[in-house]
Write a protein that holds these residues in place. Structure first.
Motif, short mmCIF file in Angstrom:
data_model
loop_
_atom_site.label_atom_id
_atom_site.label_comp_id
_atom_site.label_asym_id
_atom_site.label_seq_id
_atom_site.Cartn_x
_atom_site.Cartn_y
_atom_site.Cartn_z
N GLU A 36 2.10 -3.45 -0.84
CA GLU A 36 2.86 -2.49 -0.04
C GLU A 36 3.10 -1.19 -0.79
OE1 GLU A 36 3.32 -6.40 1.79
OE2 GLU A 36 3.54 -5.69 -0.27
N VAL A 37 3.47 -1.30 -2.04
CA VAL A 37 3.79 -0.10 -2.82
C VAL A 37 2.51 0.63 -3.23
CG1 VAL A 37 4.74 0.76 -4.99
CG2 VAL A 37 6.02 -0.91 -3.64
N VAL A 38 1.56 -0.07 -3.83
CA VAL A 38 0.38 0.59 -4.40
C VAL A 38 -0.58 1.08 -3.32
CG1 VAL A 38 -1.58 0.32 -5.95
CG2 VAL A 38 0.58 -0.80 -6.48
N ASN A 39 -0.92 0.22 -2.37
CA ASN A 39 -1.93 0.58 -1.37
C ASN A 39 -1.39 1.42 -0.22
OD1 ASN A 39 -3.71 -0.95 -2.85
ND2 ASN A 39 -3.69 -2.71 -1.48
N ARG A 40 -0.12 1.22 0.11
CA ARG A 40 0.44 1.88 1.29
C ARG A 40 1.45 2.98 0.94
NH1 ARG A 40 4.14 -1.92 4.47
NH2 ARG A 40 5.58 -1.15 2.86
N ASP A 41 2.51 2.60 0.26
CA ASP A 41 3.63 3.53 0.07
C ASP A 41 3.28 4.76 -0.76
OD1 ASP A 41 4.97 1.68 1.55
OD2 ASP A 41 6.24 0.93 -0.07
N THR A 42 2.41 4.59 -1.76
CA THR A 42 2.01 5.75 -2.57
C THR A 42 1.29 6.78 -1.70
OG1 THR A 42 -0.06 4.68 -3.23
CG2 THR A 42 1.82 4.43 -4.72
N ALA A 43 0.43 6.29 -0.81
CA ALA A 43 -0.32 7.20 0.07
C ALA A 43 0.61 7.89 1.06
CB ALA A 43 -1.41 6.43 0.81
N LEU A 44 1.54 7.13 1.62
CA LEU A 44 2.46 7.70 2.59
C LEU A 44 3.33 8.78 1.96
CD1 LEU A 44 3.57 4.51 4.57
CD2 LEU A 44 1.74 6.13 5.11
N VAL A 82 -6.95 13.90 -2.00
CA VAL A 82 -7.69 12.63 -1.94
C VAL A 82 -6.87 11.57 -2.65
CG1 VAL A 82 -9.82 11.42 -2.54
CG2 VAL A 82 -9.90 13.86 -1.94
N HIS A 83 -6.54 10.51 -1.95
CA HIS A 83 -5.75 9.41 -2.53
C HIS A 83 -6.71 8.27 -2.88
CE1 HIS A 83 -3.23 5.77 -2.53
NE2 HIS A 83 -2.22 6.56 -2.82
N THR A 84 -6.83 7.95 -4.18
CA THR A 84 -7.81 6.95 -4.61
C THR A 84 -7.19 5.71 -5.25
OG1 THR A 84 -8.14 7.81 -6.87
CG2 THR A 84 -9.42 8.83 -5.09
N ILE A 85 -5.86 5.69 -5.43
CA ILE A 85 -5.28 4.55 -6.12
C ILE A 85 -5.10 3.36 -5.18
CG2 ILE A 85 -4.15 5.95 -7.88
CD1 ILE A 85 -1.57 5.74 -6.40
N GLY A 86 -5.21 2.17 -5.72
CA GLY A 86 -5.06 0.96 -4.94
C GLY A 86 -5.27 -0.25 -5.82
N THR A 87 -4.96 -1.42 -5.28
CA THR A 87 -5.16 -2.64 -6.05
C THR A 87 -5.67 -3.77 -5.16
OG1 THR A 87 -4.11 -4.19 -7.60
CG2 THR A 87 -2.76 -3.45 -5.74
N ALA A 131 -5.07 -11.45 2.23
CA ALA A 131 -5.06 -10.58 3.41
C ALA A 131 -4.12 -9.39 3.26
CB ALA A 131 -4.68 -11.39 4.65
N GLY A 132 -3.14 -9.51 2.37
CA GLY A 132 -2.21 -8.40 2.15
C GLY A 132 -2.92 -7.13 1.72
N TYR A 133 -4.06 -7.28 1.06
CA TYR A 133 -4.82 -6.10 0.60
C TYR A 133 -5.28 -5.27 1.79
CZ TYR A 133 -8.85 -3.40 -0.97
OH TYR A 133 -9.75 -2.38 -1.20
N ILE A 134 -6.04 -5.88 2.70
CA ILE A 134 -6.59 -5.11 3.82
C ILE A 134 -5.50 -4.77 4.83
CG2 ILE A 134 -7.30 -7.11 5.20
CD1 ILE A 134 -9.23 -3.79 4.72
N GLU A 167 12.89 -12.49 -5.26
CA GLU A 167 11.53 -12.42 -5.79
C GLU A 167 10.68 -11.47 -4.96
OE1 GLU A 167 9.73 -16.21 -6.18
OE2 GLU A 167 11.21 -16.99 -7.59
N ARG A 168 10.88 -11.47 -3.64
CA ARG A 168 10.12 -10.55 -2.79
C ARG A 168 10.43 -9.10 -3.14
NH1 ARG A 168 11.34 -14.17 1.56
NH2 ARG A 168 12.94 -12.72 2.31
N GLU A 169 11.71 -8.81 -3.36
CA GLU A 169 12.09 -7.46 -3.72
C GLU A 169 11.54 -7.07 -5.09
OE1 GLU A 169 13.69 -4.94 -2.09
OE2 GLU A 169 13.21 -6.27 -0.44
N GLU A 170 11.50 -8.03 -6.02
CA GLU A 170 10.96 -7.76 -7.35
C GLU A 170 9.48 -7.45 -7.26
OE1 GLU A 170 10.56 -9.84 -11.77
OE2 GLU A 170 11.57 -10.89 -10.14
N LYS A 171 8.75 -8.23 -6.43
CA LYS A 171 7.31 -7.98 -6.26
C LYS A 171 7.08 -6.59 -5.68
CE LYS A 171 4.33 -10.83 -4.66
NZ LYS A 171 3.60 -11.77 -3.80
N LYS A 172 7.97 -6.21 -4.74
CA LYS A 172 7.80 -4.91 -4.12
C LYS A 172 7.96 -3.79 -5.13
CE LYS A 172 9.31 -2.20 -0.16
NZ LYS A 172 10.19 -2.12 1.01
N ARG A 173 8.83 -4.01 -6.12
CA ARG A 173 9.04 -2.99 -7.13
C ARG A 173 7.96 -3.00 -8.20
NH1 ARG A 173 14.43 -4.96 -6.85
NH2 ARG A 173 14.06 -6.11 -8.78
N GLU A 174 7.22 -4.08 -8.30
CA GLU A 174 6.30 -4.25 -9.42
C GLU A 174 4.83 -4.24 -8.99
OE1 GLU A 174 7.34 -7.67 -11.69
OE2 GLU A 174 9.27 -6.87 -12.30
#
Length: 332
Positions: free
Chosen positions: A134-142, A80-85, A178-181, A123-130
């Protein structure tokens, strides 16, 4: 034939939703393992440790680093994957937990401001790392799902092992960027693509609306009560009556539609006004009801449970309507 001893791995088991899943799974006779960044057992907002906490195996691990948890996967029947932001780089979760309204408001404002697109590639790359969506809601689950699919159970199972992903109803735009959903829907679609050709696995996508708990998230309770009242009024309105939701849907029909897509599949098929309209008609959901739906989805004996489950489908899954209308109101 002996019943299978079910054991689930909860990614983010010491969080708000994750802890409810752990508690509910134990009550249903499942064994529970949790991984989180800290590895610390869950505590109430006041620092108390309930008795059930000692029955969970708490492990420190990162969803993005399979080597920290892959050894646990052969021994579990479900993940069960429950993490997200809700907001990128925001401290809203700690403010919610502490019941600090001013800090919550400022954190949400900072999260909205910090979630906008940046023209600077660095800055976009920094956001992706931090901690981006994309990282928290999507990539962790994948990453967790990909690792799970590579494992074989230590005991023979005659049913597909479920991967349960906590997604969301599309009713938070435009208050929440909208990035969340969008990343939630991306995760759903990409996970489904992974499990589609894997007969030993199935994907389930739980889509709650506003999740509340009167004691653990008291800040949210007034909003939950208002949304519950709105949903009740809309449900009882005569057919064809121009409710606020109907008006918003009508206005939204003339606005540009969402453009996000994967392989031609539209992820956000309508406007922000349509999302607001849904927020007025979909009732909030108690975190315990979310956890109950998750545990049914994670049950190895329920191979029929797969695909997306919105609030209405979650209620049907847990038999909410059969439990009596006395559960309406504060516990809708």
């Amino acid at each position: 034939m002996q019943p299978i001893a079910q054991k689930i791995l909860v990614v983010g088991g010491n969080g708000f939703v994750g802890s409810a899943v752990c508690r509910t799974a134990l009550a249903r006779g499942m064994q529970v393992v949790s991984i989180s960044q800290s590895g610390r057992p869950w505590q109430t907002p006041k620092g108390h440790t309930p008795a059930w906490v000692s029955k969970v195996e708490w492990h420190k691990g990162s969803a993005l680093e399979p080597e920290t948890y892959e050894h646990l996967l052969p021994g579990v029947t479900a993940v069960v994957h429950t993490i997200g932001t809700l907001f990128e780089k925001s401290g809203y979760k700690s403010a919610l937990k502490d019941g600090n309204v001013p800090r919550f408001v400022s954190s949400v404002a900072a999260g909205i401001a910090g979630s906008g697109p940046s023209a600077n590639p660095l800055e976009r790359e920094e956001k992706k790392r931090e901690g981006s969506y994309e990282v928290v809601n999507r990539d962790t689950a994948l990453r967790v799902c990909e690792t799970f699919l590579k494992t074989k159970p230590t005991v023979e199972l005659n049913a597909p092992r479920p991967f349960v992903y906590i997604s969301a109803e599309d009713c938070t735009r435009p208050l929440v960027p909208a990035g969340y959903i969008r990343t939630k829907r991306e995760a759903e679609m990409l996970i489904e693509n992974m499990v589609h050709d894997e007969p030993d696995f199935r994907g389930v996508y739980i889509r709650p609306s506003l999740i509340y708990h009167p004691h653990f998230r008291p800040i949210v309770s007034p909003v939950a009560a208002l949304l519950d009242l709105s949903a009740t009024i809309h449900a009882k309105a005569p057919a064809g009556f121009p409710t606020p939701s109907a008006v918003l849907h009508a206005l939204g029909s003339v606005l540009p539609r969402g453009r996000s897509s994967i392989n031609g599949d539209q992820l956000l098929p309508d406007s922000g006004l349509d999302a607001i309209a849904r927020a007025l008609t979909i009732p909030p959901v108690h975190v315990d009801h979310v956890a109950e739906a998750v545990c049914i989805a994670a049950d190895i004996t329920r191979p029929d449970v797969r695909g997306p489950y919105g609030v209405a489908e979650m209620r049907e899954l847990i038999g909410w309507h059969q439990k009596g209308q006395q559960q309406t109101g504060a516990h809708a």
